[in-house]
Motif scaffolding. Sequence first.
Motif, PDB file in Angstrom:
ATOM      1  N   UNK A   7       0.832  -1.205   0.000  1.00  0.00           N
ATOM      2  CA  UNK A   7       0.000   0.000   0.000  1.00  0.00           C
ATOM      3  C   UNK A   7       0.867   1.256   0.000  1.00  0.00           C
ATOM      4  N   UNK A   8       1.941   1.248   0.794  1.00  0.00           N
ATOM      5  CA  UNK A   8       2.839   2.399   0.840  1.00  0.00           C
ATOM      6  C   UNK A   8       3.537   2.602  -0.504  1.00  0.00           C
ATOM      7  N   UNK A   9       4.023   1.525  -1.100  1.00  0.00           N
ATOM      8  CA  UNK A   9       4.729   1.650  -2.375  1.00  0.00           C
ATOM      9  C   UNK A   9       3.776   2.043  -3.502  1.00  0.00           C
ATOM     10  N   UNK A  10       2.540   1.583  -3.451  1.00  0.00           N
ATOM     11  CA  UNK A  10       1.568   1.991  -4.468  1.00  0.00           C
ATOM     12  C   UNK A  10       1.289   3.484  -4.376  1.00  0.00           C
ATOM     13  N   UNK A  11       1.205   4.004  -3.149  1.00  0.00           N
ATOM     14  CA  UNK A  11       1.001   5.438  -2.958  1.00  0.00           C
ATOM     15  C   UNK A  11       2.202   6.225  -3.479  1.00  0.00           C
ATOM     16  N   UNK A  12       3.409   5.725  -3.196  1.00  0.00           N
ATOM     17  CA  UNK A  12       4.618   6.389  -3.686  1.00  0.00           C
ATOM     18  C   UNK A  12       4.635   6.398  -5.220  1.00  0.00           C
ATOM     19  N   UNK A  37      11.597  -1.061  -6.760  1.00  0.00           N
ATOM     20  CA  UNK A  37      10.305  -1.695  -6.469  1.00  0.00           C
ATOM     21  C   UNK A  37      10.393  -3.206  -6.655  1.00  0.00           C
ATOM     22  N   UNK A  38      10.984  -3.620  -7.774  1.00  0.00           N
ATOM     23  CA  UNK A  38      11.064  -5.047  -8.074  1.00  0.00           C
ATOM     24  C   UNK A  38      11.975  -5.758  -7.080  1.00  0.00           C
ATOM     25  N   UNK A  39      13.066  -5.102  -6.670  1.00  0.00           N
ATOM     26  CA  UNK A  39      13.958  -5.712  -5.693  1.00  0.00           C
ATOM     27  C   UNK A  39      13.286  -5.941  -4.351  1.00  0.00           C
ATOM     28  N   UNK A  40      12.511  -4.967  -3.892  1.00  0.00           N
ATOM     29  CA  UNK A  40      11.756  -5.148  -2.645  1.00  0.00           C
ATOM     30  C   UNK A  40      10.744  -6.278  -2.803  1.00  0.00           C
ATOM     31  N   UNK A  41      10.093  -6.334  -3.962  1.00  0.00           N
ATOM     32  CA  UNK A  41       9.143  -7.424  -4.228  1.00  0.00           C
ATOM     33  C   UNK A  41       9.843  -8.777  -4.207  1.00  0.00           C
ATOM     34  N   UNK A  42      11.060  -8.852  -4.779  1.00  0.00           N
ATOM     35  CA  UNK A  42      11.804 -10.099  -4.747  1.00  0.00           C
ATOM     36  C   UNK A  42      12.172 -10.517  -3.337  1.00  0.00           C
ATOM     37  N   UNK A  43      12.569  -9.538  -2.504  1.00  0.00           N
ATOM     38  CA  UNK A  43      12.880  -9.853  -1.109  1.00  0.00           C
ATOM     39  C   UNK A  43      11.642 -10.374  -0.378  1.00  0.00           C
ATOM     40  N   UNK A  95      -0.642   2.273 -15.837  1.00  0.00           N
ATOM     41  CA  UNK A  95      -1.733   2.344 -14.872  1.00  0.00           C
ATOM     42  C   UNK A  95      -1.317   1.596 -13.600  1.00  0.00           C
ATOM     43  N   UNK A  96      -1.357   2.289 -12.459  1.00  0.00           N
ATOM     44  CA  UNK A  96      -1.062   1.640 -11.183  1.00  0.00           C
ATOM     45  C   UNK A  96      -2.168   0.636 -10.855  1.00  0.00           C
ATOM     46  N   UNK A  97      -3.422   1.039 -11.063  1.00  0.00           N
ATOM     47  CA  UNK A  97      -4.535   0.116 -10.857  1.00  0.00           C
ATOM     48  C   UNK A  97      -4.405  -1.103 -11.751  1.00  0.00           C
TER      49      UNK A  97
END
Length: 354
Positions: free
Chosen positions: A190-195, A239-245, A279-281
């Motif tokens: 949620x935080x990263x989507x807002x960013x 973003x992708x690196x955090x997702x991978x972690x 699109x983020x959505x």
Amino acid sequence: MFYRENGQYKTSYKADQALFPIVQDRIFIGLVMVIAFIVIPVFASEYLFRAIFIPFLILALAAIGLNLLVGYCGQISLGTGAFMMVGAYAAYNLAIRIPELNLLVVFLLAGFVTTIVGMAFGIPSLRIKGLYLAVATLAAQFFMDWLFSRVKWFTNESSSGAVSVPELQLFGFLWNSPVQKYFLVLCIVALFALIARNLVRSNIGRSWMATRDMDVAAEIIGIRPMYAKLSAFAVSSFFVGVAGALWGFVHLGSWEPAAFDVNRSFTLIFMVIIGGLGSILGSFLGAAFIIFLPIVLNQIPAFFGIPISTATAAHLESMIFGALIIFFLIVEPHGLARLWAIAKEKLRLWPFPH
């Protein structure tokens, strides 16, 4: 300047903004947040958390990162699985070599490590584009597969090449239950989507979109395409690196390089295309499509009482899934996000005042 829209003449930016259902979108987002933070934790089972909701959120975060690069900046990448791999292994090495680090700090540092790697592989984008850039990013996938499979330092000298993460401990508490892991991932996503949403509305986001539409024209009006492309690779890789972690620590727990193979990269690009480029959505809708549709297709034969073997069901699922992707891309190439926008415009789903 006067222009006509829906039978009305608009004369100002404020009036132009009134054309968009900002209040309705906020209400929709509020309802989604209530469902995500209250309804799902109360009613969902452990299986739903482990098999559906947690992987959906993590893949949605990776899709957001890829969408920033592909959808907003127009730089094609087929190596997103490799950058997820970098984030996972960076977080693993940080966690076991500096155990006193806070888990959130580990995830953020893994994102920064991935940013450096992503910018290194993004340098070719300054000279090449299109298919050639896609091949260059695909080379990153094969290089990372080789690196983490052959160099034992990254796996802490593991003979099998597989690694296992320690228990999730944050602020002195263990986060091992499915609900706790779900809340951890949900808050981060949620935080990263807002960013990401604020980024694409900022000057850097506008420079990405201008470079995507026509980099020569963007340079004429004062935008530096080199800076725009490298910054897009940097932010996307973070973003992708955090997702991978998160994928390694929260969802898998233990993994080997095959968990982030080229199929993962293709799955993520499918999410972005199906959900909607730029699109983020759409990143969330594409992740939902990829996660939920195979489950639904797998249940259809049982629903109609058709006895088929597990292998046949898997083959049929793959065939139908691929056919639906092709059909969907033909019918609506702009993705699910565009369908959602059309539904709001044509069906008047939101009768609230602006």
